[in-house]
Write a protein that holds these residues in place. Structure first.
Motif, PDB file in Angstrom:
ATOM      1  N   VAL A   1       1.141  -0.765  -0.278  1.00  0.00           N
ATOM      2  CA  VAL A   1      -0.079   0.257   0.574  1.00  0.00           C
ATOM      3  C   VAL A   1       1.035   1.560  -0.091  1.00  0.00           C
ATOM      4  O   VAL A   1       0.701   2.299  -0.662  1.00  0.00           O
ATOM      5  CB  VAL A   1      -0.811   0.229   1.055  1.00  0.00           C
ATOM      6  CG1 VAL A   1      -1.444   1.254   1.516  1.00  0.00           C
ATOM      7  CG2 VAL A   1      -1.836  -0.669   0.912  1.00  0.00           C
ATOM      8  N   ILE A   2       2.102   1.560   0.387  1.00  0.00           N
ATOM      9  CA  ILE A   2       2.977   2.147   0.828  1.00  0.00           C
ATOM     10  C   ILE A   2       3.769   2.438  -0.736  1.00  0.00           C
ATOM     11  O   ILE A   2       3.624   3.830  -0.913  1.00  0.00           O
ATOM     12  CB  ILE A   2       4.216   2.110   2.331  1.00  0.00           C
ATOM     13  CG1 ILE A   2       2.867   2.666   3.135  1.00  0.00           C
ATOM     14  CG2 ILE A   2       5.087   3.332   1.776  1.00  0.00           C
ATOM     15  CD1 ILE A   2       4.411   1.609   4.319  1.00  0.00           C
ATOM     16  N   ALA A   3       4.302   1.793  -1.102  1.00  0.00           N
ATOM     17  CA  ALA A   3       4.724   1.839  -2.652  1.00  0.00           C
ATOM     18  C   ALA A   3       3.543   2.459  -3.435  1.00  0.00           C
ATOM     19  O   ALA A   3       3.667   2.431  -4.542  1.00  0.00           O
ATOM     20  CB  ALA A   3       5.429   0.058  -3.030  1.00  0.00           C
ATOM     21  N   GLU A   4       2.325   1.821  -3.626  1.00  0.00           N
ATOM     22  CA  GLU A   4       1.120   2.387  -4.690  1.00  0.00           C
ATOM     23  C   GLU A   4       1.134   3.909  -4.024  1.00  0.00           C
ATOM     24  O   GLU A   4       0.909   4.705  -4.995  1.00  0.00           O
ATOM     25  CB  GLU A   4       0.099   1.386  -4.004  1.00  0.00           C
ATOM     26  CG  GLU A   4      -1.093   1.670  -5.545  1.00  0.00           C
ATOM     27  CD  GLU A   4      -0.538   1.680  -6.752  1.00  0.00           C
ATOM     28  OE1 GLU A   4      -1.143   1.715  -7.749  1.00  0.00           O
ATOM     29  OE2 GLU A   4      -0.203   0.669  -6.708  1.00  0.00           O
ATOM     30  N   VAL A   5       1.074   4.205  -2.854  1.00  0.00           N
ATOM     31  CA  VAL A   5       0.752   5.606  -2.325  1.00  0.00           C
ATOM     32  C   VAL A   5       2.026   6.516  -2.769  1.00  0.00           C
ATOM     33  O   VAL A   5       1.948   7.075  -3.987  1.00  0.00           O
ATOM     34  CB  VAL A   5       0.737   5.741  -0.727  1.00  0.00           C
ATOM     35  CG1 VAL A   5       0.821   7.502  -0.615  1.00  0.00           C
ATOM     36  CG2 VAL A   5      -0.570   5.578  -0.520  1.00  0.00           C
ATOM     37  N   GLU A   6       3.176   5.752  -3.341  1.00  0.00           N
ATOM     38  CA  GLU A   6       4.116   6.909  -3.206  1.00  0.00           C
ATOM     39  C   GLU A   6       4.028   6.472  -5.233  1.00  0.00           C
ATOM     40  O   GLU A   6       4.519   7.535  -6.077  1.00  0.00           O
ATOM     41  CB  GLU A   6       6.055   5.945  -2.765  1.00  0.00           C
ATOM     42  CG  GLU A   6       5.841   6.050  -2.178  1.00  0.00           C
ATOM     43  CD  GLU A   6       7.474   5.564  -1.632  1.00  0.00           C
ATOM     44  OE1 GLU A   6       7.251   4.250  -1.750  1.00  0.00           O
ATOM     45  OE2 GLU A   6       7.938   5.962  -0.735  1.00  0.00           O
ATOM     46  N   LEU A   7       3.618   5.884  -5.383  1.00  0.00           N
ATOM     47  CA  LEU A   7       3.332   5.645  -7.759  1.00  0.00           C
ATOM     48  C   LEU A   7       1.919   6.398  -7.383  1.00  0.00           C
ATOM     49  O   LEU A   7       2.424   7.464  -8.669  1.00  0.00           O
ATOM     50  CB  LEU A   7       3.082   4.035  -7.756  1.00  0.00           C
ATOM     51  CG  LEU A   7       2.906   3.792  -8.766  1.00  0.00           C
ATOM     52  CD1 LEU A   7       3.092   4.392 -10.370  1.00  0.00           C
ATOM     53  CD2 LEU A   7       2.189   2.333  -9.413  1.00  0.00           C
ATOM     54  N   ALA A   8       1.095   6.933  -7.129  1.00  0.00           N
ATOM     55  CA  ALA A   8       0.091   7.494  -6.743  1.00  0.00           C
ATOM     56  C   ALA A   8       1.103   8.798  -7.020  1.00  0.00           C
ATOM     57  O   ALA A   8       0.177   9.728  -7.429  1.00  0.00           O
ATOM     58  CB  ALA A   8      -1.254   7.475  -6.181  1.00  0.00           C
ATOM     59  N   TYR A   9       1.567   9.449  -5.522  1.00  0.00           N
ATOM     60  CA  TYR A   9       1.995  10.645  -6.106  1.00  0.00           C
ATOM     61  C   TYR A   9       2.884  10.904  -6.898  1.00  0.00           C
ATOM     62  O   TYR A   9       3.047  11.599  -7.897  1.00  0.00           O
ATOM     63  CB  TYR A   9       3.399  10.589  -5.124  1.00  0.00           C
ATOM     64  CG  TYR A   9       2.288  11.044  -3.581  1.00  0.00           C
ATOM     65  CD1 TYR A   9       1.105  12.217  -3.775  1.00  0.00           C
ATOM     66  CD2 TYR A   9       2.673  10.379  -2.625  1.00  0.00           C
ATOM     67  CE1 TYR A   9       0.757  12.529  -2.697  1.00  0.00           C
ATOM     68  CE2 TYR A   9       2.002  10.670  -1.026  1.00  0.00           C
ATOM     69  CZ  TYR A   9       0.426  11.898  -0.995  1.00  0.00           C
ATOM     70  OH  TYR A   9       0.291  12.118   0.519  1.00  0.00           O
ATOM     71  N   ALA A  10       4.002  10.428  -7.986  1.00  0.00           N
ATOM     72  CA  ALA A  10       4.625  10.153  -8.933  1.00  0.00           C
ATOM     73  C   ALA A  10       3.519   9.988 -10.488  1.00  0.00           C
ATOM     74  O   ALA A  10       4.519  11.185 -11.046  1.00  0.00           O
ATOM     75  CB  ALA A  10       5.511   8.533  -9.194  1.00  0.00           C
ATOM     76  N   LEU A  11       2.527   8.859 -10.566  1.00  0.00           N
ATOM     77  CA  LEU A  11       1.291   9.386 -11.076  1.00  0.00           C
ATOM     78  C   LEU A  11       0.841  11.052 -11.718  1.00  0.00           C
ATOM     79  O   LEU A  11       1.118  10.983 -12.947  1.00  0.00           O
ATOM     80  CB  LEU A  11       0.465   8.451 -11.469  1.00  0.00           C
ATOM     81  CG  LEU A  11       0.998   6.584 -11.814  1.00  0.00           C
ATOM     82  CD1 LEU A  11       0.076   6.140 -11.389  1.00  0.00           C
ATOM     83  CD2 LEU A  11       1.874   6.582 -12.889  1.00  0.00           C
ATOM     84  N   ASN A  12       0.636  11.132 -10.339  1.00  0.00           N
ATOM     85  CA  ASN A  12       0.189  13.138  -9.987  1.00  0.00           C
ATOM     86  C   ASN A  12       0.894  13.696 -10.332  1.00  0.00           C
ATOM     87  O   ASN A  12       1.018  14.727 -11.609  1.00  0.00           O
ATOM     88  CB  ASN A  12      -0.281  12.677  -8.869  1.00  0.00           C
ATOM     89  CG  ASN A  12      -1.162  14.215  -8.455  1.00  0.00           C
ATOM     90  OD1 ASN A  12      -2.181  15.093  -9.408  1.00  0.00           O
ATOM     91  ND2 ASN A  12      -0.796  15.525  -8.176  1.00  0.00           N
ATOM     92  N   SER A  13       2.328  13.547 -10.073  1.00  0.00           N
ATOM     93  CA  SER A  13       3.299  15.136 -10.296  1.00  0.00           C
ATOM     94  C   SER A  13       3.318  14.666 -11.906  1.00  0.00           C
ATOM     95  O   SER A  13       3.635  15.641 -12.788  1.00  0.00           O
ATOM     96  CB  SER A  13       4.670  14.237  -9.662  1.00  0.00           C
ATOM     97  OG  SER A  13       5.486  15.482 -10.372  1.00  0.00           O
TER      98      SER A  13
END
Length: 223
Positions: free
Chosen positions: A191-203
Motif C-alpha cells: 500500500v505504501i509503495a502504491e501511494v508513492e506511485l500515485a504521487y509520482a503519477l500525479n506529478s
C-alpha cells in the motif's frame, strides 16, 4: 528496547512525505498558486483531473461492498459533480468534447483501473492520495485560486467539501480506518509503495501540464 508500535497511518504519512513534497512542489502548481498561470491553465488542470476522479469514483462504486475498502467509500468525498460544474463554468457546456487526456493522465487512469479492479489495498492507496490531500492542502489551494481569479464558488467547487462539516475530524476518522485495516506487514508495504506511485503519477500529470503551458506560451511569443 523501544517497542512502540507506530500506527499505520503515521507510518504511511512519514514514508511518503518526500513523494508528496515532490508532487506538491511541481513547477506547474508553484506557478498556478503564484499567479503566473491564467484561468485556461487552471481549467486544463481540472480537465485532466476529470479523467482521474471519474476512474476513482467508478472504482469506489465497485468497491462499496468490499469488506476492506467499504469503510473508505463515502459520498461525502465525491468530486465529479463539482468538477463537471467547474468545467462548465470555465470552458462551457461542451467541455467534455474539448478536453482530452494527456499521456500522463492516461497512464494514471490505467494504473488506477488496474489496481481498483482486484486489489482493495491499491484502491485505498489511490483514494487516500487524492482525497486526504484534497481535504488538507486542497482547501488552501481553493482559497488562493478564488482570490486570484475572482471566483466566489463557481470555478472552485472542486475544492469545496460542503458535505464534510469538520475536515479535521473526518481526516482523523479516515486515519483510524487505515490503522484498523486488516493488512499484514507485507500488504502495508504494498500500500505504501502504491501511494508513492500515485504521487509520482500525479506529478507526471502536472509536469505535462507545465510543458504544455510553456510550449503554448513560447508559440504565442513567436507568433
Amino acid at each position: 528496547m523501544d517497542t512502540t508500535v507506530i500506527p499505520f497511518s503515521e507510518l504511511l504519512r512519514k514514508r511518503t512525505r518526500r513523494s508528496h513534497g515532490s508532487a506538491a512542489g511541481n513547477d506547474f502548481m508553484h506557478d498556478l498558486l503564484g499567479g503566473a498561470c491564467d484561468v485556461a491553465d487552471y481549467a486544463a488542470l481540472l480537465g485532466q483531473y476529470s479523467f482521474v476522479y471519474d476512474a476513482l469514483e467508478r472504482a469506489a462504486a465497485r468497491m462499496a461492498d468490499h469488506p476492506v475498502a467499504a469503510p473508505f467509500v463515502t459520498a461525502q468525498l465525491t468530486r465529479m459533480p463539482a468538477i463537471r460544474a467547474d468545467l462548465e463554468y470555465l470552458i462551457g457546456p461542451d467541455w467534455s468534447e474539448l478536453v482530452c487526456p494527456s499521456p500522463a493522465t492516461t497512464a494514471y487512469v490505467r494504473r488506477l483501473n488496474e489496481v481498483a479492479a482486484e486489489w482493495p489495498g491499491g484502491f485505498v492507496a489511490h483514494h487516500y492520495t487524492r482525497y486526504l490531500g484534497d481535504l488538507s492542502g486542497g482547501q488552501a489551494i481553493g482559497r488562493v485560486l478564488a482570490d486570484q481569479f475572482g471566483f466566489d464558488t463557481n470555478g472552485v467547487l472542486f475544492y469545496i467539501f460542503d458535505q464534510v462539516a469538520d475536515p479535521t475530524a473526518f481526516r482523523d476518522t479516515y486515519r483510524a480506518q487505515l490503522d484498523a485495516a486488516p493488512w499484514d506487514d507485507d500488504e502495508r508495504e504494498r500500500v505504501i509503495a502504491e501511494v508513492e506511485l500515485a504521487y509520482a503519477l500525479n506529478s507526471g500529470l502536472l509536469a505535462e501540464l507545465d510543458v504544455a503551458r510553456r510550449t503554448d506560451g513560447d508559440a504565442a511569443v513567436i507568433a
